[in-house]
Design a protein around this motif. Sequence first.
Motif, PDB file in Angstrom:
ATOM      1  N   VAL A 149     -17.616  31.227  -2.272  1.00 52.67           N
ATOM      2  CA  VAL A 149     -19.040  31.515  -2.052  1.00 52.67           C
ATOM      3  C   VAL A 149     -19.266  33.022  -1.959  1.00 52.67           C
ATOM      4  O   VAL A 149     -18.501  33.744  -1.323  1.00 52.67           O
ATOM      5  CB  VAL A 149     -19.508  30.842  -0.744  1.00 52.67           C
ATOM      6  CG1 VAL A 149     -20.915  31.280  -0.379  1.00 52.67           C
ATOM      7  CG2 VAL A 149     -19.432  29.327  -0.869  1.00 52.67           C
ATOM      8  N   ILE A 150     -20.327  33.515  -2.612  1.00 49.89           N
ATOM      9  CA  ILE A 150     -20.722  34.917  -2.467  1.00 49.89           C
ATOM     10  C   ILE A 150     -21.778  34.993  -1.373  1.00 49.89           C
ATOM     11  O   ILE A 150     -22.867  34.429  -1.506  1.00 49.89           O
ATOM     12  CB  ILE A 150     -21.251  35.507  -3.781  1.00 49.89           C
ATOM     13  CG1 ILE A 150     -20.146  35.492  -4.846  1.00 49.89           C
ATOM     14  CG2 ILE A 150     -21.762  36.930  -3.564  1.00 49.89           C
ATOM     15  CD1 ILE A 150     -20.588  36.014  -6.200  1.00 49.89           C
ATOM     16  N   TYR A 151     -21.442  35.694  -0.311  1.00 51.59           N
ATOM     17  CA  TYR A 151     -22.347  35.794   0.835  1.00 51.59           C
ATOM     18  C   TYR A 151     -23.191  37.071   0.822  1.00 51.59           C
ATOM     19  O   TYR A 151     -24.238  37.120   1.465  1.00 51.59           O
ATOM     20  CB  TYR A 151     -21.542  35.769   2.139  1.00 51.59           C
ATOM     21  CG  TYR A 151     -20.926  34.435   2.468  1.00 51.59           C
ATOM     22  CD1 TYR A 151     -21.698  33.368   2.925  1.00 51.59           C
ATOM     23  CD2 TYR A 151     -19.554  34.233   2.330  1.00 51.59           C
ATOM     24  CE1 TYR A 151     -21.130  32.141   3.243  1.00 51.59           C
ATOM     25  CE2 TYR A 151     -18.974  33.008   2.644  1.00 51.59           C
ATOM     26  CZ  TYR A 151     -19.766  31.973   3.103  1.00 51.59           C
ATOM     27  OH  TYR A 151     -19.203  30.753   3.414  1.00 51.59           O
ATOM     28  N   SER A 152     -22.716  38.098   0.118  1.00 50.62           N
ATOM     29  CA  SER A 152     -23.388  39.393   0.211  1.00 50.62           C
ATOM     30  C   SER A 152     -23.290  40.134  -1.118  1.00 50.62           C
ATOM     31  O   SER A 152     -22.218  40.193  -1.728  1.00 50.62           O
ATOM     32  CB  SER A 152     -22.746  40.230   1.323  1.00 50.62           C
ATOM     33  OG  SER A 152     -23.367  41.491   1.468  1.00 50.62           O
ATOM     34  N   THR A 153     -24.414  40.665  -1.582  1.00 45.40           N
ATOM     35  CA  THR A 153     -24.456  41.525  -2.776  1.00 45.40           C
ATOM     36  C   THR A 153     -25.329  42.728  -2.458  1.00 45.40           C
ATOM     37  O   THR A 153     -26.490  42.577  -2.069  1.00 45.40           O
ATOM     38  CB  THR A 153     -25.038  40.766  -3.988  1.00 45.40           C
ATOM     39  OG1 THR A 153     -26.263  40.106  -3.606  1.00 45.40           O
ATOM     40  CG2 THR A 153     -24.048  39.746  -4.523  1.00 45.40           C
ATOM     41  N   ILE A 154     -24.783  43.923  -2.629  1.00 43.85           N
ATOM     42  CA  ILE A 154     -25.483  45.146  -2.234  1.00 43.85           C
ATOM     43  C   ILE A 154     -25.322  46.206  -3.321  1.00 43.85           C
ATOM     44  O   ILE A 154     -24.197  46.536  -3.726  1.00 43.85           O
ATOM     45  CB  ILE A 154     -24.912  45.707  -0.910  1.00 43.85           C
ATOM     46  CG1 ILE A 154     -25.004  44.657   0.208  1.00 43.85           C
ATOM     47  CG2 ILE A 154     -25.641  46.982  -0.508  1.00 43.85           C
ATOM     48  CD1 ILE A 154     -26.414  44.367   0.673  1.00 43.85           C
ATOM     49  N   TRP A 155     -26.444  46.766  -3.785  1.00 44.70           N
ATOM     50  CA  TRP A 155     -26.406  47.843  -4.770  1.00 44.70           C
ATOM     51  C   TRP A 155     -25.809  49.112  -4.168  1.00 44.70           C
ATOM     52  O   TRP A 155     -26.034  49.415  -2.996  1.00 44.70           O
ATOM     53  CB  TRP A 155     -27.805  48.162  -5.282  1.00 44.70           C
ATOM     54  CG  TRP A 155     -28.399  47.116  -6.159  1.00 44.70           C
ATOM     55  CD1 TRP A 155     -29.373  46.226  -5.824  1.00 44.70           C
ATOM     56  CD2 TRP A 155     -28.077  46.848  -7.531  1.00 44.70           C
ATOM     57  NE1 TRP A 155     -29.681  45.413  -6.894  1.00 44.70           N
ATOM     58  CE2 TRP A 155     -28.895  45.779  -7.955  1.00 44.70           C
ATOM     59  CE3 TRP A 155     -27.177  47.419  -8.442  1.00 44.70           C
ATOM     60  CZ2 TRP A 155     -28.837  45.259  -9.251  1.00 44.70           C
ATOM     61  CZ3 TRP A 155     -27.115  46.896  -9.731  1.00 44.70           C
ATOM     62  CH2 TRP A 155     -27.937  45.839 -10.128  1.00 44.70           C
ATOM     63  N   SER A 156     -25.104  49.864  -4.988  1.00 50.61           N
ATOM     64  CA  SER A 156     -24.615  51.175  -4.555  1.00 50.61           C
ATOM     65  C   SER A 156     -25.788  52.129  -4.372  1.00 50.61           C
ATOM     66  O   SER A 156     -26.688  52.171  -5.215  1.00 50.61           O
ATOM     67  CB  SER A 156     -23.649  51.754  -5.592  1.00 50.61           C
ATOM     68  OG  SER A 156     -23.410  53.117  -5.342  1.00 50.61           O
ATOM     69  N   PRO A 157     -25.779  52.921  -3.303  1.00 52.46           N
ATOM     70  CA  PRO A 157     -26.831  53.925  -3.117  1.00 52.46           C
ATOM     71  C   PRO A 157     -26.617  55.161  -3.974  1.00 52.46           C
ATOM     72  O   PRO A 157     -27.415  56.081  -3.932  1.00 52.46           O
ATOM     73  CB  PRO A 157     -26.723  54.311  -1.638  1.00 52.46           C
ATOM     74  CG  PRO A 157     -25.658  53.465  -1.052  1.00 52.46           C
ATOM     75  CD  PRO A 157     -24.884  52.857  -2.159  1.00 52.46           C
ATOM     76  N   HIS A 158     -25.520  55.207  -4.744  1.00 53.71           N
ATOM     77  CA  HIS A 158     -25.135  56.424  -5.449  1.00 53.71           C
ATOM     78  C   HIS A 158     -24.936  56.227  -6.945  1.00 53.71           C
ATOM     79  O   HIS A 158     -25.251  57.126  -7.729  1.00 53.71           O
ATOM     80  CB  HIS A 158     -23.819  56.957  -4.872  1.00 53.71           C
ATOM     81  CG  HIS A 158     -23.770  56.998  -3.382  1.00 53.71           C
ATOM     82  ND1 HIS A 158     -24.322  58.024  -2.644  1.00 53.71           N
ATOM     83  CD2 HIS A 158     -23.247  56.136  -2.474  1.00 53.71           C
ATOM     84  CE1 HIS A 158     -24.140  57.787  -1.353  1.00 53.71           C
ATOM     85  NE2 HIS A 158     -23.495  56.649  -1.229  1.00 53.71           N
ATOM     86  N   ILE A 159     -24.400  55.078  -7.353  1.00 47.01           N
ATOM     87  CA  ILE A 159     -23.970  54.876  -8.727  1.00 47.01           C
ATOM     88  C   ILE A 159     -24.908  53.893  -9.418  1.00 47.01           C
ATOM     89  O   ILE A 159     -25.031  52.742  -8.981  1.00 47.01           O
ATOM     90  CB  ILE A 159     -22.528  54.335  -8.770  1.00 47.01           C
ATOM     91  CG1 ILE A 159     -21.598  55.228  -7.955  1.00 47.01           C
ATOM     92  CG2 ILE A 159     -22.045  54.222 -10.212  1.00 47.01           C
ATOM     93  CD1 ILE A 159     -20.229  54.620  -7.716  1.00 47.01           C
ATOM     94  N   PRO A 160     -25.570  54.289 -10.492  1.00 50.16           N
ATOM     95  CA  PRO A 160     -26.461  53.361 -11.201  1.00 50.16           C
ATOM     96  C   PRO A 160     -25.709  52.144 -11.730  1.00 50.16           C
ATOM     97  O   PRO A 160     -24.540  52.231 -12.116  1.00 50.16           O
ATOM     98  CB  PRO A 160     -27.001  54.215 -12.359  1.00 50.16           C
ATOM     99  CG  PRO A 160     -26.847  55.629 -11.895  1.00 50.16           C
ATOM    100  CD  PRO A 160     -25.601  55.638 -11.061  1.00 50.16           C
ATOM    101  N   ALA A 161     -26.380  51.012 -11.731  1.00 48.82           N
ATOM    102  CA  ALA A 161     -25.857  49.757 -12.289  1.00 48.82           C
ATOM    103  C   ALA A 161     -24.534  49.342 -11.663  1.00 48.82           C
ATOM    104  O   ALA A 161     -23.684  48.753 -12.323  1.00 48.82           O
ATOM    105  CB  ALA A 161     -25.708  49.869 -13.810  1.00 48.82           C
ATOM    106  N   CYS A 162     -24.384  49.614 -10.383  1.00 48.96           N
ATOM    107  CA  CYS A 162     -23.154  49.271  -9.672  1.00 48.96           C
ATOM    108  C   CYS A 162     -23.512  48.587  -8.357  1.00 48.96           C
ATOM    109  O   CYS A 162     -24.361  49.073  -7.611  1.00 48.96           O
ATOM    110  CB  CYS A 162     -22.332  50.531  -9.404  1.00 48.96           C
ATOM    111  SG  CYS A 162     -20.851  50.271  -8.405  1.00 48.96           S
TER     112      CYS A 162
END
Length: 357
Positions: A149-162
């Motif tokens: 199960v994936i519980y958490s997905t968070i965009w990078s505050p620094h790297i686009p499309a990551c």
Amino acid sequence: MKSFKSPGRHGYAVEISPFLASTIACASSQYYGIAGCGTLFVLEQREADVSLVKSFNWNDGLFDVTWSENNEHVLVTGGGDGSLQIWDTAHTQGLLQVLKGHTQEVYSVDWSQTRGENLVVSGSWDHTAKVWDPERCQLVSSLQGHEGVIYSTIWSPHIPACFASASGDGTLRVWDVKAGSCRLAVPAHKTEILSCDWCKYDQNILVTGAVDCSLRVWDLRNVRHPVAQMMGHSYAIRRVKFCPFYKTVLASCSYDFTVRFWDYSKNQPLLETLEHHSEFVCGLDFNLHIPNQLLISVNPHCTVWSVDLTSPLMSVWCSKQSSADRWHALFVERVQGTGHVQQPSTQLIVPRGAGPV
């Protein structure tokens, strides 16, 4: 302490608007998400209390919520039926669009804040992470690799499309959306990982919180061992958040009914513990408009805490004001000419996630 009570609903996630310091969104479910429907609460924080502005019901539980970065009225929630819901609080009906693609519960949603991007990432119990274009209401990519199960997905505050993801398979993964692949898989814990977050000041630093009651800080340049490990919770850690104002400070909430503040750079990292709850603490967010304020969702409450920065344990925060000043400068640079948020005259304001995400 100010709070909003929602009888019959259990708060799973809470997030403060990136536009308005007093506007709060809370995703909730009936019967702990096992059965029944869900409700999105839009709340207003006032001087004496937290009041209901609007509420929107969904036919299944709601487990996470994220605000749009280009429209102050728009939010996205993740539901127990495997769908994402796009809401517009300026409309009476609220619901704008339903995005379908997951085959099981959506437990995590996050809106990218990187300049030039307008994407939402979702994580599901179907073991996939999906990236969506919320304006076109289209699926951009579906990423596979987790074995739990994936519980958490968070965009990078620094790297686009990551973005980073945390899973029940015990791994922390970093994904490249443009390449459509996992760039790094870290065996971060031997138990389920329920939450992860990026440091707002260093693109290589993330934190994970797991069922083993530990928080671990990771440097992506060398993942053989964590930079720091913090123990103190007595039950699973439900959510972790890096502070947007101070580089090494973070908060965690747990099924042990507590919220804890940490500075992972210290030999004794625990700064303070809030033990005033009598229910599971599931949601956590720092107010990016008010540096000393933390928002917490507790079953069945949404509670606003103001943390005393002058207390002996929390004085470490005040010693790092220069870091906050740095982020204020980056924030002004980000919004110049965009009309995204007006530059503050006296209050420090930074975007959610702090920085160019």
